[in-house]
Write a protein that holds these residues in place. Structure first.
Motif, short mmCIF file in Angstrom:
data_model
loop_
_atom_site.label_atom_id
_atom_site.label_comp_id
_atom_site.label_asym_id
_atom_site.label_seq_id
_atom_site.Cartn_x
_atom_site.Cartn_y
_atom_site.Cartn_z
N SER A 99 0.84 -1.19 0.00
CA SER A 99 0.00 0.00 0.00
C SER A 99 0.88 1.24 0.00
O SER A 99 1.88 1.30 0.72
CB SER A 99 -0.90 0.00 1.23
N THR A 145 -4.02 1.00 -8.86
CA THR A 145 -4.39 -0.05 -7.92
C THR A 145 -4.81 -1.31 -8.65
O THR A 145 -5.56 -1.25 -9.63
CB THR A 145 -5.53 0.42 -7.01
N GLN A 166 -0.34 -7.64 -4.90
CA GLN A 166 -1.33 -6.57 -4.84
C GLN A 166 -0.67 -5.21 -4.63
O GLN A 166 0.21 -5.07 -3.77
CB GLN A 166 -2.33 -6.83 -3.71
N THR A 222 -1.90 -1.29 -3.87
CA THR A 222 -3.02 -0.43 -3.51
C THR A 222 -2.52 0.99 -3.31
O THR A 222 -1.61 1.23 -2.51
CB THR A 222 -3.70 -0.91 -2.21
#
Length: 127
Positions: free
Chosen positions: A11, A91, A122, A124
């Motif tokens: 993130s 994202t 992932q 983000t």
């Protein structure tokens, strides 16, 4: 059998940077196009960055040009995606991919179908 393992996702706030890594094994001395794809929730997977078989020629989708860089190490064991000036549209799940090919540029690699895929990492980006 080529195996790809991604890492480096996480993130980050808008405007920040991340570097993704993809460990490549099983390629031997064969030539491969390497690429990074991403898939946002509810959207189709898209190719964002491609590396030609010589390891120098690159091609990027318009939305990441000037912000993302694709490269590999000299030992050809790790593929990187350096991402800067990240925004919320970046994202998604990022996948490393490979396909066997002979003497292709990054642009040519962007038109191939990829048959080796990693499990994804992932990314983000929060605004």
């Amino acid at each position: 059998q080529v195996q790809l393992v991604e890492s480096g996702g996480g993130s980050v706030q808008a405007g920040g940077s991340l570097r993704l890594s993809c460990r490549v094994s099983g390629a031997g001395s064969s030539r491969y196009c390497l690429a990074w794809f991403r898939q946002a929730a509810g959207k189709e997977r898209e190719g964002v960055a491609f590396l030609g078989t010589g390891g120098r020629s690159t091609y990027f989708t318009d939305s990441v040009k000037g912000r993302f860089t694709i490269s590999r190490d000299n030992a050809k064991t790790t593929l990187y995606l350096q991402m800067t000036s990240l925004n919320a549209d970046d994202t998604g799940m990022y996948y490393c991919a490979a396909v066997s090919a002979t003497y292709r540029t990054g642009s040519q690699c962007s038109r191939l179908s990829y048959n080796y895929w990693g499990q994804g990492t992932q990314v983000t980006v929060s605004s």
